[in-house]
Design a protein around this motif. Structure first.
Motif, PDB file in Angstrom:
ATOM      1  N   GLN A 151       0.824  -1.210   0.000  1.00  0.00           N
ATOM      2  CA  GLN A 151       0.000   0.000   0.000  1.00  0.00           C
ATOM      3  C   GLN A 151       0.859   1.261   0.000  1.00  0.00           C
ATOM      4  O   GLN A 151       0.478   2.272  -0.576  1.00  0.00           O
ATOM      5  CB  GLN A 151      -0.936  -0.011   1.211  1.00  0.00           C
ATOM      6  N   ILE A 152       1.997   1.179   0.687  1.00  0.00           N
ATOM      7  CA  ILE A 152       2.929   2.312   0.735  1.00  0.00           C
ATOM      8  C   ILE A 152       4.291   1.800   0.255  1.00  0.00           C
ATOM      9  O   ILE A 152       5.021   1.163   1.011  1.00  0.00           O
ATOM     10  CB  ILE A 152       3.030   2.909   2.163  1.00  0.00           C
TER      11      ILE A 152
ATOM     12  N   GLU B 125       1.218   2.322  14.495  1.00  0.00           N
ATOM     13  CA  GLU B 125      -0.091   1.893  13.995  1.00  0.00           C
ATOM     14  C   GLU B 125       0.059   1.138  12.676  1.00  0.00           C
ATOM     15  O   GLU B 125      -0.505   0.045  12.501  1.00  0.00           O
ATOM     16  CB  GLU B 125      -0.997   3.107  13.793  1.00  0.00           C
ATOM     17  N   TYR B 126       0.813   1.714  11.754  1.00  0.00           N
ATOM     18  CA  TYR B 126       1.073   1.016  10.483  1.00  0.00           C
ATOM     19  C   TYR B 126       1.738  -0.334  10.734  1.00  0.00           C
ATOM     20  O   TYR B 126       1.398  -1.349  10.123  1.00  0.00           O
ATOM     21  CB  TYR B 126       1.996   1.854   9.597  1.00  0.00           C
ATOM     22  N   LEU B 127       2.711  -0.343  11.646  1.00  0.00           N
ATOM     23  CA  LEU B 127       3.467  -1.560  11.925  1.00  0.00           C
ATOM     24  C   LEU B 127       2.579  -2.659  12.492  1.00  0.00           C
ATOM     25  O   LEU B 127       2.621  -3.806  12.030  1.00  0.00           O
ATOM     26  CB  LEU B 127       4.603  -1.258  12.910  1.00  0.00           C
TER      27      LEU B 127
ATOM     28  N   TRP C 289       0.343  -4.066   9.893  1.00  0.00           N
ATOM     29  CA  TRP C 289       1.093  -4.909   8.962  1.00  0.00           C
ATOM     30  C   TRP C 289       1.421  -6.266   9.580  1.00  0.00           C
ATOM     31  O   TRP C 289       1.256  -7.310   8.934  1.00  0.00           O
ATOM     32  CB  TRP C 289       2.373  -4.190   8.533  1.00  0.00           C
ATOM     33  N   ILE C 290       1.885  -6.267  10.838  1.00  0.00           N
ATOM     34  CA  ILE C 290       2.213  -7.543  11.490  1.00  0.00           C
ATOM     35  C   ILE C 290       0.960  -8.398  11.643  1.00  0.00           C
ATOM     36  O   ILE C 290       0.987  -9.607  11.378  1.00  0.00           O
ATOM     37  CB  ILE C 290       2.879  -7.318  12.863  1.00  0.00           C
ATOM     38  N   GLU C 291      -0.143  -7.774  12.046  1.00  0.00           N
ATOM     39  CA  GLU C 291      -1.396  -8.535  12.166  1.00  0.00           C
ATOM     40  C   GLU C 291      -1.774  -9.192  10.852  1.00  0.00           C
ATOM     41  O   GLU C 291      -2.227 -10.339  10.832  1.00  0.00           O
ATOM     42  CB  GLU C 291      -2.521  -7.615  12.633  1.00  0.00           C
TER      43      GLU C 291
ATOM     44  N   LEU D 264       9.854  -4.515  15.073  1.00  0.00           N
ATOM     45  CA  LEU D 264       9.507  -4.470  16.502  1.00  0.00           C
ATOM     46  C   LEU D 264      10.649  -3.865  17.313  1.00  0.00           C
ATOM     47  O   LEU D 264      10.416  -3.124  18.273  1.00  0.00           O
ATOM     48  CB  LEU D 264       9.184  -5.877  17.025  1.00  0.00           C
ATOM     49  N   PHE D 265      11.881  -4.164  16.912  1.00  0.00           N
ATOM     50  CA  PHE D 265      13.030  -3.575  17.599  1.00  0.00           C
ATOM     51  C   PHE D 265      12.972  -2.052  17.550  1.00  0.00           C
ATOM     52  O   PHE D 265      13.343  -1.374  18.518  1.00  0.00           O
ATOM     53  CB  PHE D 265      14.338  -4.053  16.961  1.00  0.00           C
ATOM     54  N   ARG D 266      12.510  -1.494  16.473  1.00  0.00           N
ATOM     55  CA  ARG D 266      12.453  -0.038  16.339  1.00  0.00           C
ATOM     56  C   ARG D 266      11.514   0.584  17.374  1.00  0.00           C
ATOM     57  O   ARG D 266      11.731   1.716  17.816  1.00  0.00           O
ATOM     58  CB  ARG D 266      12.014   0.329  14.915  1.00  0.00           C
ATOM     59  N   VAL D 267      10.481  -0.151  17.771  1.00  0.00           N
ATOM     60  CA  VAL D 267       9.584   0.345  18.817  1.00  0.00           C
ATOM     61  C   VAL D 267      10.338   0.400  20.143  1.00  0.00           C
ATOM     62  O   VAL D 267      10.259   1.392  20.880  1.00  0.00           O
ATOM     63  CB  VAL D 267       8.320  -0.530  18.934  1.00  0.00           C
TER      64      VAL D 267
END
Length: 216
Positions: free
Chosen positions: A103-104, A117-119, A122-124, A156-159
């Motif tokens: 999408q992006i 939110e995007y992440l 996407w993971i879901e 996830l590491f970026r979070v």
């Protein structure tokens, strides 16, 4: 009230918690994770149990770590806002832009909460796609499964990197740093054990990571 909602019946999450892959194997492995975590030895908790399939182990743990980050970030939302965090960053040297390739396609600059939110969306989508994360026992995993898992863990590491660099002082003031540190230690030992994140990606927290893997 605990920042991370520990022990609360109304535990706050950024997204609804995901269950382990269905079928006896996923449930058995989830029980193994819970039991070994209860022993207090995180190094043992991340190791592939003898005789188990690596992809099954990666799948169950991917869901588990998604839920952990989901809970952690869900409780940070009141002070991680577009106003306080207009970019998704981990200190002055590291800024993350979002692209999912579908999408992006071209990376875009977004606020930290929008990136998360995007992440999580996407993971879901990956976890719900049975061609990637099979739900039926005996269904084969795709050939690129580990690459998908590596991308999930990298993001996830970026979070975690954002939380430590931007919100750690607030967490310390609420005396919740011990829980965050335990979650990140578990995450680090798992990703290190299975080489899921390239070292260059770990740069924002490399000193903390090296202290974790050298002591354990």
């Amino acid at each position: 009230m605990s920042l991370f909602g520990l022990g609360s019946k109304n535990q706050k999450t950024f997204r609804p918690k995901k269950n382990a892959p269905s079928g006896n194997k996923g449930v058995q492995l989830k029980k193994h994770i819970d039991a070994t975590l209860g022993s207090g030895n995180l190094r043992d908790a991340v190791r592939l149990p003898p005789g188990e399939d690596l992809n099954e182990w990666l799948a169950v743990n991917t869901v588990d770590f998604f839920n952990q980050v989901n809970i952690l970030y869900g409780t940070l939302m009141e002070f991680c806002t577009p106003a306080t965090c207009p970019t998704m960053s981990a200190g002055p040297k590291f800024e993350y832009r979002w692209a999912d390739g579908v999408q992006i396609k071209k990376p875009i600059e977004v606020s930290a909460p929008k990136y998360v939110e995007y992440l999580m969306d996407w993971i879901e989508a990956q976890l719900d796609d049975e061609s990637i994360f099979p739900q039926k026992l005996g269904t084969p995993f795709p050939q690129n499964f580990k690459e998908v898992v590596k991308t999930i863990f990298k993001r996830l590491f970026r979070v975690y990197a954002h939380i430590y660099h931007t919100h750690f002082q607030k967490i310390m003031s609420l005396k919740e740093e011990a829980h965050l540190n335990t979650c990140f230690k578990h995450f680090t030992l798992f990703t290190w054990e299975f080489k899921l994140i390239d070292k260059a990606e770990l740069a924002p927290l490399i000193d903390l990571i090296e202290s974790i893997v050298s002591v354990c």
